[in-house]
Design an enzyme around this catalytic site. Structure first.
Site, PDB file in Angstrom:
ATOM      1  N   LYS A  16      46.826  44.078  37.057  1.00  0.00           N
ATOM      2  CA  LYS A  16      46.510  42.894  37.870  1.00  0.00           C
ATOM      3  C   LYS A  16      45.203  42.267  37.378  1.00  0.00           C
ATOM      4  O   LYS A  16      44.466  42.881  36.590  1.00  0.00           O
ATOM      5  CB  LYS A  16      46.393  43.302  39.335  1.00  0.00           C
ATOM      6  CG  LYS A  16      45.290  44.315  39.615  1.00  0.00           C
ATOM      7  CD  LYS A  16      45.434  44.962  40.990  1.00  0.00           C
ATOM      8  CE  LYS A  16      44.316  45.964  41.221  1.00  0.00           C
ATOM      9  NZ  LYS A  16      44.523  46.752  42.460  1.00  0.00           N
TER      10      LYS A  16
ATOM     11  N   TYR B  86      13.697  30.157  33.113  1.00  0.00           N
ATOM     12  CA  TYR B  86      13.518  29.461  34.395  1.00  0.00           C
ATOM     13  C   TYR B  86      12.495  30.159  35.279  1.00  0.00           C
ATOM     14  O   TYR B  86      12.472  31.399  35.371  1.00  0.00           O
ATOM     15  CB  TYR B  86      14.847  29.408  35.152  1.00  0.00           C
ATOM     16  CG  TYR B  86      15.794  28.337  34.656  1.00  0.00           C
ATOM     17  CD1 TYR B  86      15.419  26.998  34.637  1.00  0.00           C
ATOM     18  CD2 TYR B  86      17.069  28.680  34.219  1.00  0.00           C
ATOM     19  CE1 TYR B  86      16.301  26.023  34.188  1.00  0.00           C
ATOM     20  CE2 TYR B  86      17.951  27.711  33.769  1.00  0.00           C
ATOM     21  CZ  TYR B  86      17.561  26.379  33.755  1.00  0.00           C
ATOM     22  OH  TYR B  86      18.430  25.422  33.313  1.00  0.00           O
TER      23      TYR B  86
HETATM   24  C1  LIG Z   1      44.355  48.101  42.153  1.00  0.00           C
HETATM   25  C2  LIG Z   1      45.357  49.047  42.642  1.00  0.00           C
HETATM   26  C3  LIG Z   1      45.678  50.204  41.908  1.00  0.00           C
HETATM   27  C4  LIG Z   1      44.896  50.640  40.698  1.00  0.00           C
HETATM   28  O1  LIG Z   1      43.669  51.179  41.162  1.00  0.00           O
HETATM   29  P1  LIG Z   1      42.574  51.785  40.184  1.00  0.00           P
HETATM   30  O2  LIG Z   1      41.530  52.305  41.111  1.00  0.00           O
HETATM   31  O3  LIG Z   1      42.071  50.648  39.368  1.00  0.00           O
HETATM   32  O4  LIG Z   1      43.207  52.831  39.368  1.00  0.00           O
HETATM   33  C5  LIG Z   1      46.738  50.973  42.340  1.00  0.00           C
HETATM   34  N1  LIG Z   1      47.423  50.650  43.464  1.00  0.00           N
HETATM   35  C6  LIG Z   1      47.106  49.579  44.218  1.00  0.00           C
HETATM   36  C7  LIG Z   1      47.895  49.297  45.452  1.00  0.00           C
HETATM   37  C8  LIG Z   1      46.053  48.748  43.848  1.00  0.00           C
HETATM   38  O5  LIG Z   1      45.738  47.693  44.602  1.00  0.00           O
END
Ligand SMILES: *Cc1c(COP(=O)(O)O)cnc(C)c1O
Length: 342
Positions: free
Chosen positions: A31, A236
């Site tokens: 994702k 800055y």
């Molecule tokens: C983001 C997510 C993962 C992966 O989690 P990590 O901590 O990055 O390994 C797995 N399952 C769900 C539902 C998530 O939202």
């Protein structure tokens, strides 16, 4: 300016996490554009390594990922079936009775998965909702039933066992594949693994997978180098003033590229360094939108690029200096860096 992605390290991390849960099949969470690295790039490499299940957050991410992966791998959408979503051939992880009925009305007979809320109170069927619909939903044949841990990065946290007990209770008698563990859950041990694991951050070299191989190197180009005399200021608001003759490099990256302004030096005191090999070049003054400045006095020759994320300073060290976690550093990495694989 370039973000170098070591695909052999990514694949090694996938194998290592899969090896920690030998009884389960390892999916891959890609994702937020593969945690900022480029979803198509990382997913293709992980598919070569044997991954057949991928998780994204949104239907739009699923469509882009299908283009990159071609037919074959399953793509799960964690936000489920939102109103108006164009899911294509992705598999929505349905999070509520409302999503379930919407999905069955629009996509009867098509693949779906179910998320249960075991205490995180973010996504998923509540125990009562699930109890009422469990038989009907299981008869419709979900591809998997999953839940998500809130505190898996703290192995001793009592929430882990509470959620495990809740997941076991809610999935009693369920024969479809079960999925519970992300990176942190994989490291909690075999009770947490079930049938399909869902590693994300550990693939990309982030905590809590302390044994991960570094996947990223972020190199920033030096635009200009100058000598600054004692009493002169840099950047800055004049927050940093030279106390001795200092050679200062200006580099082409800033907060618009995900390098938070919190990486600015705290007055005279640097919070973080750039690296030329093993030599530290402290960031001084304010981080601007497109520029940062660093003390390169320690370098006999200033190279064309200095590294911010590298084996000497992994992504979680940068996160700590920013006051955040590795996940946010990764997903905030700007679009102006070309992604290069090595
Ligand atoms: C983001 C997510 C993962 C992966 O989690 P990590 O901590 O990055 O390994 C797995 N399952 C769900 C539902 C998530 O939202």
């Amino acid at each position: 300016m370039a973000l170098q992605i070591d695909l052999s390290a990514l694949k090694a991390n996938y194998r290592a996490l899969a090896g920690k849960a030998p009884g389960a099949r390892s999916a891959a969470v890609v994702k937020a554009d593969g945690y900022g690295l480029g979803a198509g790039l990382v997913a293709r490499a992980l598919a070569e390594e044997g991954a057949t299940d991928f998780f994204v957050a949104l239907a739009s991410e699923a469509r882009a990922l299908r283009e990159a992966l071609g037919q074959g791998p399953r793509i799960f959408v964690l936000s489920g079936h939102m109103a108006g979503a164009d899911l294509g051939d992705a598999i929505p992880v349905l999070n509520s009775p409302e999503q379930y009925f919407r999905d069955r009305a629009i996509r009867p007979g098509r693949g779906f998965a179910i998320q249960l809320d075991t205490g995180m109170n973010r996504l998923g069927f509540e125990p009562g909702e699930w109890a009422a619909l469990k038989a009907e939903i299981l008869a419709a044949g979900p591809e998997l039933v999953m839940s998500h841990l809130a505190c898996a990065d703290e192995p001793e946290h009592p929430m882990n066992r509470r959620q495990l007990a809740a997941f076991r209770a809610m999935t009693e008698g369920v024969t479809v594949p079960l999925s519970f563990a992300a990176t942190g859950g994989i490291l909690l041990g075999p009770e947490y693994h079930f049938d399909i694991t869902r590693p994300g951050v550990g693939l990309y070299g982030g905590m809590p997978f302390a044994d991960a191989r570094p996947v990223l190197r972020l190199s920033l180009p030096v635009i200009q180098v100058r000598e600054v005399a004692p009493g002169e200021t840099v950047g800055y608001s004049n927050t940093w003033a030279a106390e001795r003759p200092t050679r200062v490099a200006t580099l082409a990256a800033g907060y618009a590229d995900g390098l938070h302004r919190t990486l600015s030096s705290d007055g005279q005191r640097p919070r973080i360094d750039l690296f030329a090999g093993d030599i530290r070049c402290p960031i001084l003054g304010r981080v601007s939108m497109d520029l940062i400045t660093a003390d390169v006095s320690a370098l006999a020759d200033v190279p064309d690029e200095l590294d911010l994320i590298c084996p000497q300073q992994p992504v979680d060290a940068v996160a700590e200096a920013m006051g955040t976690i590795g996940y946010e550093v990764l997903t905030g990495l700007g679009r102006r860096y070309p992604r290069q694989t090595v």
